[in-house]
Design an enzyme around this catalytic site. Structure first.
Site, PDB file in Angstrom:
ATOM      1  N   ASP A  11      -8.502   8.322  39.028  1.00 18.59           N
ATOM      2  CA  ASP A  11      -8.501   9.366  38.004  1.00 18.59           C
ATOM      3  C   ASP A  11      -9.376  10.514  38.483  1.00 18.59           C
ATOM      4  O   ASP A  11      -9.835  10.534  39.638  1.00 18.59           O
ATOM      5  CB  ASP A  11      -8.955   8.810  36.656  1.00 18.59           C
ATOM      6  CG  ASP A  11     -10.437   8.447  36.631  1.00 18.59           C
ATOM      7  OD1 ASP A  11     -11.110   8.519  37.692  1.00 18.59           O
ATOM      8  OD2 ASP A  11     -10.939   8.093  35.543  1.00 18.59           O
ATOM      9  N   LYS A  26      -1.402   5.666  38.700  1.00 20.44           N
ATOM     10  CA  LYS A  26      -2.717   5.504  38.079  1.00 20.44           C
ATOM     11  C   LYS A  26      -2.619   4.618  36.845  1.00 20.44           C
ATOM     12  O   LYS A  26      -3.370   3.644  36.702  1.00 20.44           O
ATOM     13  CB  LYS A  26      -3.308   6.862  37.685  1.00 20.44           C
ATOM     14  CG  LYS A  26      -4.729   6.774  37.145  1.00 20.44           C
ATOM     15  CD  LYS A  26      -5.154   8.038  36.423  1.00 20.44           C
ATOM     16  CE  LYS A  26      -4.681   8.016  34.983  1.00 20.44           C
ATOM     17  NZ  LYS A  26      -5.293   9.082  34.153  1.00 20.44           N
TER      18      LYS A  26
END
Length: 287
Positions: A173, A155
């Site tokens: 996320d 991420k």
């Protein structure tokens, strides 16, 4: 992850206003095909691009190192709190070499407002030393290298690559994962599986901006507990319509950030951002 063949531009989806629960009943009667889902997903992306033409990363940064550090700090806290904390952090440690030499207790004290400050300080010291020793003091521009840094996963790597290096990537996320499941683009829970499935739906050129648009929508309108369905511009395309407040006036009261007339998360937002800058740490946000 390869790209899927593009859907012809002429293959439009005509949105039909939905009553509460009607989308679920229709879906139960006739499951949506893969092609129909892809068309609907791409239509949602186009609609979100019109709603949020100013979508951007909501972390303040001036270079790849600042974005990398800010993204590590953003775990388990808001981008606003990170943005309120990083000015003092980068004033004290502007480069990886500076941060690598930081006294741990002093670093911890600066980043304390972001929470989990001891673990985050350990990651920042580790990644700064790795950048200094292994990458010549520069943030690498490859995901294979970024994920070797302490505290950096896919991420964080995709955030840095997409916004500091222009390398397309999907950033999964909490908001992104929640919305793509709500949109019925995927049923996956694991972030890497979510990333793979969403990448297969959209052209690679859309990945980074899609991430921003979906996250913007999740923070402003499609909230986790009380989505503002009655104020949502993509409600006709959403199979989850009706899970939140459908009354338009009540829904408007749920809008956040610039959609609700409130400050955004960045102290230094882009010039085209239509909302108010966030206040610095310790400032009052309401009269």
């Amino acid at each position: 992850m390869g790209e899927q063949a593009p859907v012809e531009a002429s293959e439009k989806v005509r949105p039909v206003p939905l009553g509460k629960g009607s989308a679920k009943k229709t879906a139960a009667a006739k499951p949506e095909s893969r092609l129909a889902m892809v068309r609907r997903a791409r239509r949602i992306n186009r609609e979100l691009a019109e709603v949020y033409p100013y979508a951007h990363p909501e972390l303040d940064f001036r270079n790849p190192f600042e974005l990398l550090v800010a993204t590590v700090l953003s775990a388990q806290t808001t981008d606003l709190r990170v943005n309120q904390t990083t000015p003092a952090l980068f004033a004290a440690y502007p480069t990886p070499e500076d941060m690598a030499e930081a006294v741990p207790e002093e670093l911890e004290e600066i980043i304390r407002p972001t929470g989990f400050f001891r673990a985050k300080a350990k990651s920042l010291l580790g990644l700064s030393k790795a950048l200094r020793d292994d990458f010549g003091g520069e943030v690498p521009g490859r995901i294979e290298d970024l994920v070797t840094l302490p505290g950096v996963g896919r991420k964080t790597a995709n955030v840095v690559l997409g916004n500091a290096f222009g390398v397309p990537g999907i950033t999964v996320d909490t908001h992104f994962g929640r919305l793509v499941r709500r949109f019925k683009w995927t049923e996956q829970e694991d972030p890497e599986k979510v990333e793979a499935e969403i990448c297969a739906i959209f052209p690679k050129s859309e990945w980074t901006m899609l991430s921003h648009r979906v996250v913007f929508h999740g923070r402003r309108i499609c909230h986790a507990r009380k989505p503002a369905c009655g104020a949502c511009p993509i409600a006709p395309l959403c199979p989850a319509y009706g899970e939140g407040e459908t009354d338009p006036e009540k829904a408007k009261k749920l809008l956040k950030y610039e959609k609700g007339g409130q400050p955004g998360q960045r102290l230094s937002p882009p010039p085209d951002y239509p909302g108010l800058p966030a206040p610095p740490l310790g400032a009052r946000t309401e009269p």
